[in-house]
Design a protein around this motif. Structure first.
Motif, short mmCIF file in Angstrom:
data_model
loop_
_atom_site.label_atom_id
_atom_site.label_comp_id
_atom_site.label_asym_id
_atom_site.label_seq_id
_atom_site.Cartn_x
_atom_site.Cartn_y
_atom_site.Cartn_z
N ARG A 82 0.84 -1.21 0.00
CA ARG A 82 0.00 0.00 0.00
C ARG A 82 0.88 1.26 0.00
NH1 ARG A 82 -2.66 3.75 3.27
NH2 ARG A 82 -1.57 3.09 5.16
N ALA A 106 2.13 2.04 -3.41
CA ALA A 106 1.10 2.71 -4.23
C ALA A 106 0.97 4.18 -3.87
CB ALA A 106 -0.24 1.99 -4.05
N TRP A 143 -1.43 -5.87 -5.08
CA TRP A 143 -1.04 -4.85 -6.06
C TRP A 143 -2.16 -4.59 -7.06
CZ3 TRP A 143 1.97 -1.00 -6.08
CH2 TRP A 143 2.33 -0.36 -7.28
N GLU A 144 -2.91 -5.62 -7.37
CA GLU A 144 -4.02 -5.48 -8.32
C GLU A 144 -5.05 -4.47 -7.81
OE1 GLU A 144 -6.07 -6.14 -11.82
OE2 GLU A 144 -4.07 -6.84 -11.25
N LYS A 145 -5.18 -4.33 -6.51
CA LYS A 145 -6.18 -3.42 -5.92
C LYS A 145 -5.98 -1.96 -6.34
CE LYS A 145 -6.92 -5.94 -1.56
NZ LYS A 145 -6.75 -5.84 -0.08
N TYR A 146 -4.74 -1.58 -6.60
CA TYR A 146 -4.44 -0.17 -6.77
C TYR A 146 -4.42 0.30 -8.22
CZ TYR A 146 -3.27 -0.86 -1.91
OH TYR A 146 -3.33 -1.19 -0.58
N HIS A 147 -4.54 -0.63 -9.17
CA HIS A 147 -4.58 -0.28 -10.60
C HIS A 147 -3.45 0.70 -10.94
CE1 HIS A 147 -8.46 -2.28 -10.70
NE2 HIS A 147 -8.84 -1.55 -9.67
N ASN A 148 -2.30 0.42 -10.42
CA ASN A 148 -1.13 1.29 -10.61
C ASN A 148 -0.34 0.80 -11.83
OD1 ASN A 148 1.63 2.39 -10.25
ND2 ASN A 148 0.88 3.06 -8.25
N PRO A 149 0.02 1.70 -12.74
CA PRO A 149 0.70 1.28 -13.97
C PRO A 149 2.19 0.95 -13.79
CG PRO A 149 0.45 3.65 -13.95
CD PRO A 149 -0.28 3.15 -12.75
#
Length: 361
Positions: free
Chosen positions: A23, A26, A57-63
């Protein structure tokens, strides 16, 4: 080598700790011009660490590029070596699975490493955060990576920083590896509390001609779970952690104290033992004065245990002496020859980074 920063977490059974660590990744406020990636090394976990890592990590939709690798060979040193092999950027930030980086950590680390090409390893400033209120004996002894690592930001005189939150120049790592360096410590492995791999790495990087730095602005929180605030855990941590002395004492004598022969090695061994003996007597007298079972008595007992095992570690003097010889042989042989060869192969048009590596922009 590409300019950028690879953020690495090496973990063993870190499923419970990693969600908060991820977290904080992110939440990083990384400037658009800084290339970065995240690499998780699952060091032969027996829980569901890998599944948790990907799901979190998928939760944050971070590129930001995010990679998970598995290292079946147990030991933190092996996990770090795989991470350095897989990382694609010049700066590699090692974040423990219980470290929470401040939002500007990556920006600051990148800028410092870029501005000071002589830095081989850069250390941060950790603050302990406890899951449950700890007893005073658990907070006053520096058994965990936290606090300032030098009086002021800049070069660290003793040439070591703790591994949590540290940044390594990958070209420095490649220098020592191509010269034939092999770690004498495996560091943490499964449930064993052995340590010292981070200090060994700093010492070898310093031998290669790089500086070891600390900056107080590189702040992170170091989470302490309630399971770690236990008397038996603390005593194990001291006892097993000091097993690394047979390697770290020779490195300290060579790198921090500057000794280059067996005579000076022996002289410094005597000085170190006398120093510990001098600290032991006041602790023994203090133990007589204190009320048994009190917080002060427990704190004093931990100091006594630490000093006892430090002194007893010198029973392995012959191993220490042999390790000192190995360090001298590597420094004066393979490492010196490799650096000289690389310097000789550089053309006048290539950028010069201490001692010899090229960086791609």
């Amino acid at each position: 080598m590409k300019l950028g920063i690879s953020v690495v977490v090496c973990t063993y059974n870190g499923a419970k700790l990693l969600p908060e660590t991820i977290r904080h990744f992110a939440l990083q406020r990384v400037l658009p011009g800084i290339a970065w990636e995240i690499i998780i090394i699952d060091n032969a976990s027996t829980d569901n660490t890998s599944k948790v890592v990907l799901a979190e990590w998928e939760k944050y939709h971070n590129p930001t590029p995010f990679f998970l690798h598995y290292q079946p060979k147990q030991g933190l040193t092996y996990a770090r070596e795989l991470a350095l092999e897989k990382s694609k950027y010049e700066f590699v930030l090692f974040c423990d699975d219980d470290n929470w980086l401040n939002p500007d950590y990556i920006n600051l680390a990148y800028d410092l490493m870029l501005q000071h090409p002589s830095i081989g390893v850069l250390g941060g400033n950790g603050e302990l955060v406890f899951e449950t209120p700890p007893p005073s004996w658990a907070t006053e002894l520096k058994l965990f990576a936290h606090g300032p690592q030098a009086p002021v930001s800049g070069k660290v005189k003793i040439k070591v920083v703790y591994g949590a939150g540290c940044v390594i120049r990958k070209s420095a790592f490649e220098t020592i590896m191509k010269a034939g360096y092999k770690s004498m410590l495996t560091d943490r492995s499964t449930n064993k509390l052995s340590s010292g791999g981070d200090y060994e790495f700093c010492f070898v990087i310093a031998l290669a001609g790089y500086d070891i730095w600390y900056d107080k602005k590189l702040k992170f929180m170091h989470f302490m779970s309630k399971e770690r605030i236990d008397w038996n855990y603390f005593t194990r941590l001291i006892r097993e952690g000091l097993q690394s002395f047979e390697v770290l004492v020779p490195y300290r004598i060579r790198v921090s104290l500057g000794s280059k022969n067996i005579f000076l090695f022996n002289l410094n061994i005597i000085r170190i033992i006398l120093s510990y003996m001098g600290k032991l007597l006041p602790v023994l007298f203090e133990g007589v004065r204190l009320q048994p079972g009190s917080e002060e008595a427990k704190r004093n007992k931990l100091k006594l245990i630490s000093l006892k095992f430090k002194i007893l570690s010198f029973r392995k003097y012959n191993i220490m002496r042999e390790n000192f010889r190995k360090i001298l042989k590597f420094e004066q042989g393979e490492l010196k020859a490799y650096i000289a060869e690389e310097r000789g192969s550089m053309s006048g048009n290539e950028p010069y980074l201490k001692p010899h590596m090229k960086v791609e922009f």
